[in-house]
Design an enzyme around this catalytic site. Sequence first.
Site, PDB file in Angstrom:
ATOM      1  N   CYS B 107       0.839  -1.203   0.000  1.00 12.94           N
ATOM      2  CA  CYS B 107       0.000   0.000   0.000  1.00 12.94           C
ATOM      3  C   CYS B 107       0.876   1.255   0.000  1.00 12.94           C
ATOM      4  CB  CYS B 107      -0.906   0.041   1.238  1.00 12.94           C
ATOM      5  SG  CYS B 107      -2.282  -1.136   1.213  1.00 12.94           S
ATOM      6  N   CYS B 187      -7.730  -2.280  -4.683  1.00 10.10           N
ATOM      7  CA  CYS B 187      -7.040  -3.070  -5.706  1.00 10.10           C
ATOM      8  C   CYS B 187      -7.748  -4.416  -5.876  1.00 10.10           C
ATOM      9  CB  CYS B 187      -5.587  -3.305  -5.297  1.00 10.10           C
ATOM     10  SG  CYS B 187      -4.614  -1.793  -5.259  1.00 10.10           S
ATOM     11  N   CYS B 190      -7.098  -7.429  -3.401  1.00 11.49           N
ATOM     12  CA  CYS B 190      -7.339  -7.131  -1.979  1.00 11.49           C
ATOM     13  C   CYS B 190      -8.773  -6.724  -1.693  1.00 11.49           C
ATOM     14  CB  CYS B 190      -6.402  -6.015  -1.513  1.00 11.49           C
ATOM     15  SG  CYS B 190      -4.675  -6.492  -1.583  1.00 11.49           S
ATOM     16  N   CYS B 215       2.172  -5.154  15.616  1.00 15.95           N
ATOM     17  CA  CYS B 215       3.045  -4.355  14.746  1.00 15.95           C
ATOM     18  C   CYS B 215       4.438  -4.970  14.750  1.00 15.95           C
ATOM     19  CB  CYS B 215       3.139  -2.923  15.264  1.00 15.95           C
ATOM     20  SG  CYS B 215       1.541  -2.110  15.436  1.00 15.95           S
TER      21      CYS B 215
END
Lengths: 109, 247
Positions: B107, B187, B190, B215
């Site tokens: 992204c 997209c 996705c 994360c």
Amino acid sequence: MAGSNTLTFSDAAFDNEVLNSDLPVLVDFWAEWCGPCRMMAPTIETVATEYAGRVKVGKLDVDANGQTAMRYNIRGIPTLLLFKNGRVVEQRVGAVGKSEVQKMLEAHV
Amino acid sequence: MEHFTAEEIIAWAQDRFGRQLALSTSFQPAGMAVLDMAARRGGPFRVFTLDTGRLPEETHQMMETVRRRYGIEVEVVMPDAAEVEAMVRQHGSNLFYRSVALRTLCCQVRKVRPLERKLKEFKAWMAGMRRDQAGSRAGIPKVDSSSEPVKIHPLADWTRAQVDDYLKRHSVPVHPLYAKGYASIGCEPCTRPAGADEEERAGRWWWEQGAAKECGIHFEPDGTSRRAVDVLLGRILKPEEPNREYA
């Protein structure tokens, strides 16, 4: 933080406050920029209050305390490590709910 | 400006910013409603879209439709070719399915970085975002002057039904995938249709929904920390540097 039961751990005091503790210690490895870590914060505080006197609960900011984070091979945050007598006895990686944290602790209190 | 109607906000923006105002759109219903309002009002504005390189064919069809129907030269923004090539060489074409860090990297390279470069051309930009599209959007203001360029959401307080009604009344072209049950389109690999009882954006990166939220983080030998995505991006921007392993 006034009135908070969540301790703040650091590289400098880690051995003293965590490894040498008589009580089990739950350490929340976190960073300010990490969304899932911020999601966990209220749960950590709740658990700290519930287990006051039986488990020490605190947070370690990995940005400021990289040495401890590297020592325990932290690769994803939040990571919860439960220490007993200086050893890691439980771990969870990623944001988890309160019941999961309680499960971690109940086995060792 | 919360009390302004959508048309009033667009008129204000056109008068205030002229050709330094852009509409950023992926040609979905809300963006098309803003485009239609802005075109009918007649003031100057530019339109751009982010062609990530992995868009569904139907989005390309909408670019053609807008060109023909409105006579608007849509500025099609593409990612930096060298960055995309390095990313795909290092991680493969469909890296996004393998981890959140890799999906975020894709992204960044295909969408976020090109957007940041394009926004330098404008003083203000509009998008069709609405508060009820997702919990994370519940607090968006109609005009956000806290950063540059100024961000404008003329339809912030519109419902999906209001948007659909507008498109019908003004015969605005509708993205073909909406007839196939899509409620939000990004997209092609996705995006999938959202269930009737799901949030509109539930079909985006759907495989990540059950996964533990964490994360990725790496540590330098001296103890400084870096986010995993930043490390991955660094290797793309400087591929000639040795691939250091972070134990």
